[in-house]
Every structure is written in C-alpha cells, then in structure tokens.
Design a protein around this motif. Structure first.
Motif, PDB file in Angstrom:
ATOM      1  N   PRO A  78      67.073  46.223 -35.433  1.00 15.75           N
ATOM      2  CA  PRO A  78      65.638  46.052 -35.165  1.00 15.75           C
ATOM      3  C   PRO A  78      65.260  44.604 -34.873  1.00 15.75           C
ATOM      4  O   PRO A  78      64.312  44.355 -34.123  1.00 15.75           O
ATOM      5  CB  PRO A  78      64.970  46.549 -36.446  1.00 15.75           C
ATOM      6  N   MET A  79      65.982  43.639 -35.447  1.00 18.37           N
ATOM      7  CA  MET A  79      65.647  42.242 -35.226  1.00 18.37           C
ATOM      8  C   MET A  79      65.881  41.846 -33.772  1.00 18.37           C
ATOM      9  O   MET A  79      65.059  41.139 -33.164  1.00 18.37           O
ATOM     10  CB  MET A  79      66.479  41.353 -36.155  1.00 18.37           C
ATOM     11  N   THR A  80      66.994  42.295 -33.179  1.00 19.85           N
ATOM     12  CA  THR A  80      67.268  41.984 -31.776  1.00 19.85           C
ATOM     13  C   THR A  80      66.238  42.644 -30.869  1.00 19.85           C
ATOM     14  O   THR A  80      65.759  42.024 -29.903  1.00 19.85           O
ATOM     15  CB  THR A  80      68.675  42.450 -31.390  1.00 19.85           C
ATOM     16  N   THR A  88      68.546  35.854 -26.408  1.00 18.92           N
ATOM     17  CA  THR A  88      67.962  36.840 -27.314  1.00 18.92           C
ATOM     18  C   THR A  88      68.907  37.156 -28.465  1.00 18.92           C
ATOM     19  O   THR A  88      68.493  37.193 -29.634  1.00 18.92           O
ATOM     20  CB  THR A  88      67.630  38.134 -26.550  1.00 18.92           C
ATOM     21  N   ALA A  89      70.178  37.380 -28.142  1.00 11.28           N
ATOM     22  CA  ALA A  89      71.162  37.685 -29.183  1.00 11.28           C
ATOM     23  C   ALA A  89      71.321  36.515 -30.146  1.00 11.28           C
ATOM     24  O   ALA A  89      71.462  36.716 -31.363  1.00 11.28           O
ATOM     25  CB  ALA A  89      72.501  38.043 -28.541  1.00 11.28           C
ATOM     26  N   PHE A  90      71.281  35.295 -29.633  1.00 10.02           N
ATOM     27  CA  PHE A  90      71.458  34.115 -30.491  1.00 10.02           C
ATOM     28  C   PHE A  90      70.276  33.949 -31.437  1.00 10.02           C
ATOM     29  O   PHE A  90      70.460  33.703 -32.636  1.00 10.02           O
ATOM     30  CB  PHE A  90      71.628  32.877 -29.627  1.00 10.02           C
ATOM     31  N   TYR A  91      69.061  34.083 -30.919  1.00 11.66           N
ATOM     32  CA  TYR A  91      67.886  33.968 -31.782  1.00 11.66           C
ATOM     33  C   TYR A  91      67.904  35.033 -32.882  1.00 11.66           C
ATOM     34  O   TYR A  91      67.636  34.745 -34.058  1.00 11.66           O
ATOM     35  CB  TYR A  91      66.605  34.098 -30.956  1.00 11.66           C
ATOM     36  N   GLY A 129      65.770  49.845 -28.004  1.00 10.22           N
ATOM     37  CA  GLY A 129      66.675  49.051 -28.816  1.00 10.22           C
ATOM     38  C   GLY A 129      67.156  49.812 -30.042  1.00 10.22           C
ATOM     39  O   GLY A 129      68.340  49.745 -30.400  1.00 10.22           O
ATOM     40  N   MET A 130      66.259  50.540 -30.689  1.00  9.30           N
ATOM     41  CA  MET A 130      66.653  51.316 -31.857  1.00  9.30           C
ATOM     42  C   MET A 130      67.595  52.451 -31.464  1.00  9.30           C
ATOM     43  O   MET A 130      68.531  52.780 -32.209  1.00  9.30           O
ATOM     44  CB  MET A 130      65.406  51.879 -32.549  1.00  9.30           C
ATOM     45  N   VAL A 162      68.936  36.759 -38.644  1.00 11.18           N
ATOM     46  CA  VAL A 162      69.699  37.610 -39.558  1.00 11.18           C
ATOM     47  C   VAL A 162      70.583  36.756 -40.461  1.00 11.18           C
ATOM     48  O   VAL A 162      70.721  37.033 -41.657  1.00 11.18           O
ATOM     49  CB  VAL A 162      70.549  38.616 -38.761  1.00 11.18           C
ATOM     50  N   LEU A 163      71.185  35.697 -39.908  1.00  9.09           N
ATOM     51  CA  LEU A 163      72.019  34.808 -40.709  1.00  9.09           C
ATOM     52  C   LEU A 163      71.218  34.169 -41.839  1.00  9.09           C
ATOM     53  O   LEU A 163      71.686  34.099 -42.990  1.00  9.09           O
ATOM     54  CB  LEU A 163      72.627  33.723 -39.819  1.00  9.09           C
TER      55      LEU A 163
END
Length: 262
Positions: A236-238, A78-81, A171-172, A86-87
C-alpha cells in the motif's frame, strides 16, 4: 579456481545472456551491495554506532538495488521513496521487537566453537542484532516496491487519466499477486539454510517448547516475519506514493496523450 569463483562466473554469464545490458548492471549492483555490506561490518568492528551504520547502509543498498535495476525514473523514484518510508517504519518496529525478544548474541549451540574465546568485544550485541534484522529485510522491500511501481507505471502509461482511487486499487491488486510468492521465497530460503539445525533438533528429540524458545530459531523466525511485514507495508505504501506523484506525472504529459476511452 574455487567453487565460489566458478559459480560467480556462471551467474555473471547467465545474467548477461538472459538480461543483456540490464543483467550486467544487476550483477554489478550485486557486487556493490556486497562491498557496502562488508564495509558496514568493518565500521561496526571499529565501534562506529551500529544504528548509524544500519541507517546509512540501508539507504545506500536500496538506492543501488533500485536505481541500477531499472532505467525508468518514474518507477525507480517511486519505489525508492516508498522503500525509504517502509525502512523508517521497520527500524522503529525492529528496535522494539529486539528489546522485547532479547535474542541477540550466541546460542548454546555455539558454545563449542566459542570455548576459550572472549565475547567481550565492546560492541552491543543488541544493536548488532537490530542491524542484521534491518539489513535482512532490504531485498524483500526493494523487490516488492519495484514490482508494484513497475506495474503502476504501466497502468499510467495506458490510462493517464485514471483516478487516484482506481490507481490505488490497481496497486493493491498487483500486491496481492506477489505476496504469496514473496512469502514462500522468504520462508523456504530460511528453511533451506537452517535445515541442518532442524535435523539436529529432531535427532536430539527437542520438544516443541524447547525449539520455540531456542535463541537461534527465534531470531531467524523473527527475521522472516519482519521481512514479510515489510512486504505487506510496502504494497500500500508504494501505491500511495505513486498516487501522490500521479498529478505531477500527468501534468507533464500533453493532452494529446490522454486515453480518451478511459
């Protein structure tokens, strides 16, 4: 033994004592990332397109940092995606910012060291500046993504039937707790590294307008601001990526593991 070698050994010992096997793995990931960064510099020096080096090295560093920092695949994937998304956003953002700011190359403060040397090396300093800014944001992005993803994994473990809206809200909430400390870490890191330059500005009685238009100062401030923007997008993306993967994660659990009280 040099000072750097001694401090490196102290760092390794402390990481092993505090983190155990995970600390040893994290130390190796640090060495690997240093190697990839050095290899990236070599590629750029041999006129490999900096944009290509920036994208490939960024993905590799994110993968090493995230997957060697945690064993739980739900957290790391999840963190990698989220970090990759974001990158990609930041690369587009940084390209526009660098073309607008035009702070690439050397400042007037570097004129004495460069006297008698040629700066016509056949490499676009604008592309190099874009590469530097992207690579400088990777640590903050990976850290934020791992923090949010780890927290949401714990939420799913304890409440597997939680709704997507509540999961996103969790998450937020986690993100709001790390934003302040992350910003202070980035700010004081830059301030500490450029304290001598700030003292020079004060000693030579630079006006505020001169400081705000100084190429070196503006370049560093842009890096910290872009890094913080990257962290804000990562939160928010994660959470969104975790909610997208949530149904798959819950389907793989047996109904007996559901929290009946949720």
């Amino acid at each position: 033994m040099t000072t750097i070698t001694a401090l490196g050994l102290v760092l390794m010992i402390l990481m092993i004592l505090v983190g155990g096997k995970q600390g040893w793995t994290a130390f190796w990931s640090l060495l690997l990332n240093f190697g990839f960064l050095y290899f990236a510099m070599v590629l750029i020096a041999f006129h490999v397109p900096p944009m290509f080096v920036m994208a490939t090295t960024g993905v590799i560093i994110l993968a090493v940092t995230i997957f060697m920092g945690e064993d739980d695949l739900r957290t790391t994937v999840t963190a990698f995606y989220a970090s990759l998304i974001v990158l990609a956003i930041l690369i587009l953002f940084i390209i526009g910012i660098e073309h607008w700011a035009m702070v690439q190359g050397f400042g007037t403060e570097d004129s004495d060291e460069l006297e008698g040397m040629s700066i016509l090396i056949g490499i676009s300093y604008l592309k190099v500046a874009e590469t530097v800014m992207v690579l400088s944001t990777l640590g903050a992005i990976a850290e934020a993504a791992m923090a949010i993803s780890s927290g949401l994994t714990e939420v799913l473990d304890n409440h597997p039937r939680i709704t997507n809206a509540r999961l996103m809200g969790s998450g937020m909430a986690i993100g709001r707790q790390i934003i302040g400390t992350t910003f202070n870490t980035l700010f004081f890191g830059v301030f500490g590294g450029f304290l001598a330059l700030f003292l020079w500005f004060a000693g030579l009685h630079y006006s505020l307008g001169t400081i705000m238009n100084n190429k070196i100062f503006v370049a560093e401030m842009l890096e910290i601001l872009v890094s913080f923007i990257g962290v804000l997008i990562t939160v928010p993306m994660t959470a969104w990526v975790m909610t997208r993967r949530r149904n798959h994660l819950v389907d793989k659990q047996s109904p007996s593991n559901y929290d009946k009280n949720d």
